[in-house]
Motif scaffolding. Sequence first.
Motif, short mmCIF file in Angstrom:
data_model
loop_
_atom_site.label_atom_id
_atom_site.label_comp_id
_atom_site.label_asym_id
_atom_site.label_seq_id
_atom_site.Cartn_x
_atom_site.Cartn_y
_atom_site.Cartn_z
N THR A 165 0.82 -1.22 0.00
CA THR A 165 0.00 0.00 0.00
C THR A 165 0.85 1.27 0.00
OG1 THR A 165 -0.18 -0.33 2.39
CG2 THR A 165 -2.06 -1.00 1.05
N TRP A 167 1.18 5.72 0.78
CA TRP A 167 1.19 6.52 2.01
C TRP A 167 0.07 7.55 2.08
CZ3 TRP A 167 1.35 11.16 -0.23
CH2 TRP A 167 2.07 11.30 -1.42
N LYS A 191 2.65 -5.16 3.38
CA LYS A 191 3.86 -4.30 3.41
C LYS A 191 3.36 -2.86 3.23
CE LYS A 191 6.69 -2.19 1.43
NZ LYS A 191 6.83 -0.73 1.70
N GLU A 194 6.65 2.97 3.44
CA GLU A 194 7.69 3.33 4.41
C GLU A 194 7.54 4.75 4.94
OE1 GLU A 194 7.91 2.26 1.34
OE2 GLU A 194 9.62 3.06 0.22
N GLY A 244 -0.45 2.00 -5.73
CA GLY A 244 0.72 2.88 -5.75
C GLY A 244 0.94 3.43 -7.14
N GLU A 245 2.17 3.79 -7.42
CA GLU A 245 2.49 4.44 -8.70
C GLU A 245 2.49 3.45 -9.86
OE1 GLU A 245 6.00 6.72 -8.85
OE2 GLU A 245 5.44 7.97 -7.14
N THR A 248 5.76 1.61 -10.36
CA THR A 248 5.97 0.52 -9.40
C THR A 248 5.14 -0.69 -9.82
OG1 THR A 248 6.13 2.25 -7.72
CG2 THR A 248 6.08 -0.01 -6.93
N GLN A 255 8.66 -8.45 -11.44
CA GLN A 255 9.16 -9.23 -10.30
C GLN A 255 8.32 -10.48 -10.05
OE1 GLN A 255 10.33 -5.01 -8.20
NE2 GLN A 255 8.97 -6.35 -7.06
N GLU A 266 -3.99 -0.83 -8.46
CA GLU A 266 -4.67 0.48 -8.43
C GLU A 266 -3.57 1.52 -8.47
OE1 GLU A 266 -7.35 0.58 -5.13
OE2 GLU A 266 -8.55 -1.03 -5.97
N LEU A 267 -3.46 2.22 -9.60
CA LEU A 267 -2.26 3.03 -9.85
C LEU A 267 -2.61 4.53 -9.93
CD1 LEU A 267 -0.79 0.53 -12.48
CD2 LEU A 267 -0.40 0.57 -10.01
N CYS A 300 -5.51 9.60 -5.48
CA CYS A 300 -5.44 9.03 -6.83
C CYS A 300 -6.62 9.46 -7.69
CB CYS A 300 -5.38 7.51 -6.75
SG CYS A 300 -6.73 6.81 -5.81
N GLU A 397 1.27 13.02 -13.15
CA GLU A 397 0.59 13.04 -11.86
C GLU A 397 1.47 13.79 -10.86
OE1 GLU A 397 0.37 9.40 -9.52
OE2 GLU A 397 -1.75 9.78 -9.18
P1 NAD Z 1 4.78 3.87 -4.68
O1 NAD Z 1 4.47 3.08 -5.88
O2 NAD Z 1 6.06 4.61 -4.62
O3 NAD Z 1 4.77 2.95 -3.38
C1 NAD Z 1 3.66 2.17 -3.03
C2 NAD Z 1 4.13 0.96 -2.26
O4 NAD Z 1 4.90 0.14 -3.12
C3 NAD Z 1 5.00 1.28 -1.06
O5 NAD Z 1 4.64 0.43 0.00
C4 NAD Z 1 6.39 0.95 -1.56
O6 NAD Z 1 7.29 0.60 -0.55
C5 NAD Z 1 6.10 -0.22 -2.47
N1 NAD Z 1 7.12 -0.48 -3.50
C6 NAD Z 1 7.93 0.42 -4.12
N2 NAD Z 1 8.73 -0.22 -5.02
C7 NAD Z 1 8.42 -1.54 -4.96
C8 NAD Z 1 8.89 -2.69 -5.63
N3 NAD Z 1 9.83 -2.63 -6.55
N4 NAD Z 1 8.34 -3.88 -5.32
C9 NAD Z 1 7.35 -3.98 -4.39
N5 NAD Z 1 6.88 -2.92 -3.72
C10 NAD Z 1 7.39 -1.71 -4.00
O7 NAD Z 1 3.54 4.85 -4.46
P2 NAD Z 1 3.38 5.98 -3.37
O8 NAD Z 1 4.25 7.14 -3.75
O9 NAD Z 1 3.51 5.37 -2.01
O10 NAD Z 1 1.84 6.38 -3.54
C11 NAD Z 1 1.37 7.33 -4.42
C12 NAD Z 1 0.82 6.67 -5.68
O11 NAD Z 1 -0.24 5.78 -5.35
C13 NAD Z 1 0.22 7.66 -6.65
O12 NAD Z 1 0.62 7.34 -7.96
C14 NAD Z 1 -1.28 7.44 -6.50
O13 NAD Z 1 -2.06 7.80 -7.61
C15 NAD Z 1 -1.33 5.99 -6.23
N6 NAD Z 1 -2.61 5.63 -5.61
C16 NAD Z 1 -3.54 4.96 -6.37
C17 NAD Z 1 -4.78 4.64 -5.82
C18 NAD Z 1 -5.83 3.94 -6.66
O14 NAD Z 1 -6.79 3.45 -6.09
N7 NAD Z 1 -5.70 3.89 -7.96
C19 NAD Z 1 -5.05 4.98 -4.49
C20 NAD Z 1 -4.09 5.66 -3.76
C21 NAD Z 1 -2.86 5.97 -4.33
#
Ligand code: NAD
Length: 503
Positions: A165, A167, A191, A194, A244-245, A248, A255, A266-267, A300, A397
Amino acid sequence: MNAPFDQSIAKAEKHLTRFRQGTVAHLIDGKPDFGDGRTFESLSPIDNSVLAKVAHGTAADIDRAAKVAKRAFASWGKTSGAARKKILHKVADAIEARADEIALVECMDTGQPIRYMSKAALRAAENFRFFADRAPNAQDGLSLIAPGQLNYTIRQPIGPVGVITPWNTPFMLSTWKIAPALAAGCTVVHKPAEWSPLTAALLSEIALEAGLPAGVLNTVHGFGEDAGRALTEHPDIKAIGFVGESATGSAIMAQGAPTLKRVHFELGGKNPVIIFEDADLDRALDAALFMIYSLNGERCTSSSRALIQASIYDEFCRRAAERVKKIKVGHPLDPATEIGPLIHTRHLEKVLSYVELARQEGAKVAVGGGRAGDAGNYVQPTLYTHATNDMRIAQEEIFGPVLTAIPFQDEAEALSIANDVRYGLTGYIWTRDVSRAHRFAQALEAGMIWVNSENVRHLPTPFGGVKASGIGRDGGDYSFDFYMETKNIAVAVEDHKIPKIGG
Ligand code: NAD
């Protein structure tokens, strides 16, 4: 003197004491686990002071947690839906009982204003209740009748799953992924991000105390490149629910490829709010501003691109600018605060880096564009006007309280601008023309569209994005489809001709 603010600070400090004094541990098999003893620091967005030291998860910690989740799956996966329902309602009760604490800790860890976070903990409890109620029917399938044959499908939990998830609103968002997994009968290794690990520690503790058996929900803190990666690569983990992004998401897909991981993503988003000249402009303005400037713009589904019909563009931007100037930036626990500090200095720098870029590209910085205050990660709410869709402020974004306003001439141009982006999470359409609303919604490339509305969620509806905004849907039965395997069982109800071979 602001009594509610002072009281919130005092209460938050009380709840944070335990985090400040000890190391925040992983929770594996129902027990605090400190791994190899290494820690990382979780910083306060308010002043970047250290809020807590957190166990720095490694591949070895993930391996332990995954093995525990596999063992726990043997019984949790067979626990009746009715029993799971009961336990998950108890988890919801416990979240409600500690909603205040969760909200205060979340605000201090993420910088999100209390006016939004106080409801987020309750939304999390609702997520648990919603999926708890569906647990008894999660296994139900279809019957498909063929001549001489009865087919029926059942759904069975896929096994131990990983949930990763971000942050931005971590507690609520984690429950949106974890509750359906547990309701389906899966066990989980979570997980958390951080940059905001504290409320994840509360969630696994609350669930355990509420009666969730040890090992069913495990939390391993740490960074994406080690703990996150190890989770996505682990052979015992059958699926990864990731928020997340987009970049990622791509990395996780690669991976997870060697172990054929099922993934649900969900990105990111760069969501348009399209405002036609015939719209109720007062309501459209309220909704457009709310959807980008609430939750620090770290959302997001935010409406980060406002596409406004040229005939009303200047007037709409003028009114928007007046309002944006009045948005209150402040301490997350101050009830008057509308925008708190951004999560991290790195994120603050990213958001600010677009200001110069916007000017270079020829947009106007109509409001904001700088830091707010001298300390902490505070940023001014920002409005870019006179933008075109090819600018980076219209394509990327930014994930902060930043709105890019773009004019359009007619419906065809609005649609072409709206779709000319790599993302496709949400879209918001404002018009009184019913046919146009439907026509536009059907052609808009997004997973979720609201007409004459801000983002009002109804939990059974599908949640997810298209293009670079995601793969798969959450919500209602959609979540169970991801966390469960569908099995078809075919039974002959008449003797049919069986071909003979070998004599
Ligand atoms: P991020 O992708 O940097 O990190 C998200 C999670 O992925 C963290 O827990 C991180 O430690 C983990 N991570 C990073 N690299 C990884 C890898 N190589 N392997 C496995 N895990 C890894 O995203 P962020 O900066 O924490 O969050 C912001 C992003 O999340 C924005 O792009 C936002 O749009 C998106 N988001 C999407 C939704 C949705 O529902 N679509 C909801 C909330 C946030």
